[in-house]
Design a protein around this motif. Structure first.
Motif, PDB file in Angstrom:
ATOM      1  N   ASP A   8      24.411  52.712  52.747  1.00  0.00           N
ATOM      2  CA  ASP A   8      25.776  52.790  53.279  1.00  0.00           C
ATOM      3  C   ASP A   8      26.178  51.474  53.945  1.00  0.00           C
ATOM      4  OD1 ASP A   8      28.178  54.290  53.751  1.00  0.00           O
ATOM      5  OD2 ASP A   8      27.566  54.443  55.856  1.00  0.00           O
ATOM      6  N   VAL A   9      25.286  50.909  54.747  1.00  0.00           N
ATOM      7  CA  VAL A   9      25.553  49.630  55.411  1.00  0.00           C
ATOM      8  C   VAL A   9      25.719  48.518  54.375  1.00  0.00           C
ATOM      9  CG1 VAL A   9      24.569  47.864  56.927  1.00  0.00           C
ATOM     10  CG2 VAL A   9      24.480  50.275  57.591  1.00  0.00           C
ATOM     11  N   ALA A  10      24.875  48.511  53.360  1.00  0.00           N
ATOM     12  CA  ALA A  10      24.956  47.484  52.313  1.00  0.00           C
ATOM     13  C   ALA A  10      26.278  47.593  51.546  1.00  0.00           C
ATOM     14  CB  ALA A  10      23.776  47.612  51.356  1.00  0.00           C
ATOM     15  N   LEU A  11      26.715  48.818  51.258  1.00  0.00           N
ATOM     16  CA  LEU A  11      27.993  49.003  50.564  1.00  0.00           C
ATOM     17  C   LEU A  11      29.160  48.541  51.432  1.00  0.00           C
ATOM     18  CD1 LEU A  11      27.439  52.446  48.829  1.00  0.00           C
ATOM     19  CD2 LEU A  11      27.638  50.213  47.731  1.00  0.00           C
ATOM     20  N   ASP A  12      29.098  48.820  52.722  1.00  0.00           N
ATOM     21  CA  ASP A  12      30.147  48.357  53.626  1.00  0.00           C
ATOM     22  C   ASP A  12      30.205  46.835  53.650  1.00  0.00           C
ATOM     23  OD1 ASP A  12      31.054  50.891  54.320  1.00  0.00           O
ATOM     24  OD2 ASP A  12      29.755  51.032  56.089  1.00  0.00           O
ATOM     25  N   GLU A  13      29.056  46.183  53.673  1.00  0.00           N
ATOM     26  CA  GLU A  13      29.026  44.714  53.658  1.00  0.00           C
ATOM     27  C   GLU A  13      29.617  44.175  52.357  1.00  0.00           C
ATOM     28  OE1 GLU A  13      28.387  42.613  56.128  1.00  0.00           O
ATOM     29  OE2 GLU A  13      28.079  44.378  57.394  1.00  0.00           O
ATOM     30  N   MET A  14      29.302  44.828  51.250  1.00  0.00           N
ATOM     31  CA  MET A  14      29.866  44.407  49.965  1.00  0.00           C
ATOM     32  C   MET A  14      31.387  44.575  49.966  1.00  0.00           C
ATOM     33  SD  MET A  14      26.930  45.830  47.324  1.00  0.00           S
ATOM     34  CE  MET A  14      28.101  46.066  46.047  1.00  0.00           C
ATOM     35  N   LEU A  15      31.884  45.675  50.555  1.00  0.00           N
ATOM     36  CA  LEU A  15      33.326  45.894  50.621  1.00  0.00           C
ATOM     37  C   LEU A  15      34.010  44.847  51.498  1.00  0.00           C
ATOM     38  CD1 LEU A  15      33.477  49.789  50.817  1.00  0.00           C
ATOM     39  CD2 LEU A  15      34.381  48.343  48.980  1.00  0.00           C
ATOM     40  N   VAL A  16      33.368  44.463  52.591  1.00  0.00           N
ATOM     41  CA  VAL A  16      33.924  43.413  53.459  1.00  0.00           C
ATOM     42  C   VAL A  16      34.006  42.099  52.681  1.00  0.00           C
ATOM     43  CG1 VAL A  16      33.455  41.989  55.499  1.00  0.00           C
ATOM     44  CG2 VAL A  16      33.251  44.481  55.638  1.00  0.00           C
ATOM     45  N   ASN A  17      32.964  41.758  51.964  1.00  0.00           N
ATOM     46  CA  ASN A  17      32.952  40.519  51.174  1.00  0.00           C
ATOM     47  C   ASN A  17      33.990  40.560  50.055  1.00  0.00           C
ATOM     48  OD1 ASN A  17      30.921  39.314  52.712  1.00  0.00           O
ATOM     49  ND2 ASN A  17      29.307  40.229  51.474  1.00  0.00           N
ATOM     50  N   LEU A  18      34.094  41.693  49.384  1.00  0.00           N
ATOM     51  CA  LEU A  18      35.072  41.841  48.306  1.00  0.00           C
ATOM     52  C   LEU A  18      36.492  41.715  48.846  1.00  0.00           C
ATOM     53  CD1 LEU A  18      35.796  42.452  45.378  1.00  0.00           C
ATOM     54  CD2 LEU A  18      35.580  44.882  45.916  1.00  0.00           C
ATOM     55  N   ALA A  19      36.751  42.291  50.003  1.00  0.00           N
ATOM     56  CA  ALA A  19      38.083  42.188  50.604  1.00  0.00           C
ATOM     57  C   ALA A  19      38.430  40.735  50.902  1.00  0.00           C
ATOM     58  CB  ALA A  19      38.162  43.024  51.875  1.00  0.00           C
ATOM     59  N   GLY A  20      37.464  39.971  51.366  1.00  0.00           N
ATOM     60  CA  GLY A  20      37.703  38.551  51.619  1.00  0.00           C
ATOM     61  C   GLY A  20      38.120  37.818  50.355  1.00  0.00           C
ATOM     62  N   ILE A  21      37.467  38.132  49.260  1.00  0.00           N
ATOM     63  CA  ILE A  21      37.810  37.515  47.969  1.00  0.00           C
ATOM     64  C   ILE A  21      39.221  37.918  47.556  1.00  0.00           C
ATOM     65  CG2 ILE A  21      37.245  37.496  45.501  1.00  0.00           C
ATOM     66  CD1 ILE A  21      34.266  37.886  46.415  1.00  0.00           C
ATOM     67  N   LEU A  22      39.516  39.207  47.665  1.00  0.00           N
ATOM     68  CA  LEU A  22      40.842  39.690  47.267  1.00  0.00           C
ATOM     69  C   LEU A  22      41.949  39.108  48.142  1.00  0.00           C
ATOM     70  CD1 LEU A  22      40.086  43.434  46.437  1.00  0.00           C
ATOM     71  CD2 LEU A  22      40.631  41.583  44.837  1.00  0.00           C
ATOM     72  N   LEU A  23      41.688  38.951  49.430  1.00  0.00           N
ATOM     73  CA  LEU A  23      42.694  38.356  50.305  1.00  0.00           C
ATOM     74  C   LEU A  23      42.984  36.907  49.906  1.00  0.00           C
ATOM     75  CD1 LEU A  23      41.711  39.837  53.774  1.00  0.00           C
ATOM     76  CD2 LEU A  23      43.884  40.165  52.570  1.00  0.00           C
ATOM     77  N   ARG A  24      41.953  36.194  49.499  1.00  0.00           N
ATOM     78  CA  ARG A  24      42.173  34.815  49.038  1.00  0.00           C
ATOM     79  C   ARG A  24      42.964  34.809  47.731  1.00  0.00           C
ATOM     80  NH1 ARG A  24      36.984  34.317  51.161  1.00  0.00           N
ATOM     81  NH2 ARG A  24      35.939  34.451  49.159  1.00  0.00           N
ATOM     82  N   LEU A  25      42.681  35.763  46.850  1.00  0.00           N
ATOM     83  CA  LEU A  25      43.389  35.835  45.567  1.00  0.00           C
ATOM     84  C   LEU A  25      44.819  36.341  45.729  1.00  0.00           C
ATOM     85  CD1 LEU A  25      40.570  37.283  43.289  1.00  0.00           C
ATOM     86  CD2 LEU A  25      41.457  34.951  43.312  1.00  0.00           C
ATOM     87  N   ALA A  26      45.124  36.977  46.839  1.00  0.00           N
ATOM     88  CA  ALA A  26      46.457  37.555  47.054  1.00  0.00           C
ATOM     89  C   ALA A  26      47.501  36.516  47.450  1.00  0.00           C
ATOM     90  CB  ALA A  26      46.374  38.649  48.113  1.00  0.00           C
ATOM     91  N   LYS A  27      47.106  35.276  47.614  1.00  0.00           N
ATOM     92  CA  LYS A  27      48.056  34.234  47.994  1.00  0.00           C
ATOM     93  C   LYS A  27      49.093  34.068  46.878  1.00  0.00           C
ATOM     94  CE  LYS A  27      44.811  31.804  50.890  1.00  0.00           C
ATOM     95  NZ  LYS A  27      43.995  30.624  51.071  1.00  0.00           N
ATOM     96  N   PRO A  28      50.359  33.897  47.251  1.00  0.00           N
ATOM     97  CA  PRO A  28      51.426  33.808  46.249  1.00  0.00           C
ATOM     98  C   PRO A  28      51.223  32.724  45.198  1.00  0.00           C
ATOM     99  CG  PRO A  28      52.354  34.019  48.442  1.00  0.00           C
ATOM    100  CD  PRO A  28      50.873  33.850  48.613  1.00  0.00           C
ATOM    101  N   ASP A  29      50.614  31.606  45.562  1.00  0.00           N
ATOM    102  CA  ASP A  29      50.424  30.547  44.573  1.00  0.00           C
ATOM    103  C   ASP A  29      49.388  30.908  43.514  1.00  0.00           C
ATOM    104  OD1 ASP A  29      48.558  30.366  46.670  1.00  0.00           O
ATOM    105  OD2 ASP A  29      48.135  28.257  46.242  1.00  0.00           O
ATOM    106  N   LEU A  30      48.587  31.941  43.763  1.00  0.00           N
ATOM    107  CA  LEU A  30      47.596  32.380  42.773  1.00  0.00           C
ATOM    108  C   LEU A  30      48.064  33.575  41.957  1.00  0.00           C
ATOM    109  CD1 LEU A  30      44.306  32.047  44.858  1.00  0.00           C
ATOM    110  CD2 LEU A  30      45.200  30.481  43.130  1.00  0.00           C
TER     111      LEU A  30
END
Length: 90
Positions: A8-30
């Motif tokens: 459960d802890v490992a999955l939460d860490e993966m979700l935190v990391n994935l969210a960081g990637i998605l937030l970077r990809l969500a920038k309007p220029d991308l």
């Protein structure tokens, strides 16, 4: 039961990391093209489904931030040269 907690802890860490990637990809220029925007929407929706099962507050906060990236920006409107106040979203 200890192994389930570790998973459960490992999955939460993966979700935190994935969210960081998605937030970077969500920038309007991308996400200029309709295809890139659709891919982002699909990824955020899939993330939200997974995140909704997590009890980690970081994951829930990131889920909210990601969902906010999908909302359209409000534009300032002028009427007869006078700026009309923006409607606030509550």
């Amino acid at each position: 039961m200890n192994n389930l907690g570790k998973i459960d802890v490992a999955l939460d860490e993966m979700l935190v990391n994935l969210a960081g990637i998605l937030l970077r990809l969500a920038k309007p220029d991308l996400t200029r093209t309709p295809q890139a925007r659709r891919a982002l929407v699909q990824s955020v929706n899939q993330y939200s489904v997974c995140a909704s099962r997590s009890s980690d507050p970081r994951v829930q906060e990131l889920k909210t931030k990601l969902e906010e990236t999908l909302k359209p920006d409000l534009r300032v409107v002028a009427r007869d040269g006078a700026e009309v106040p923006r409607a606030t979203v509550q």
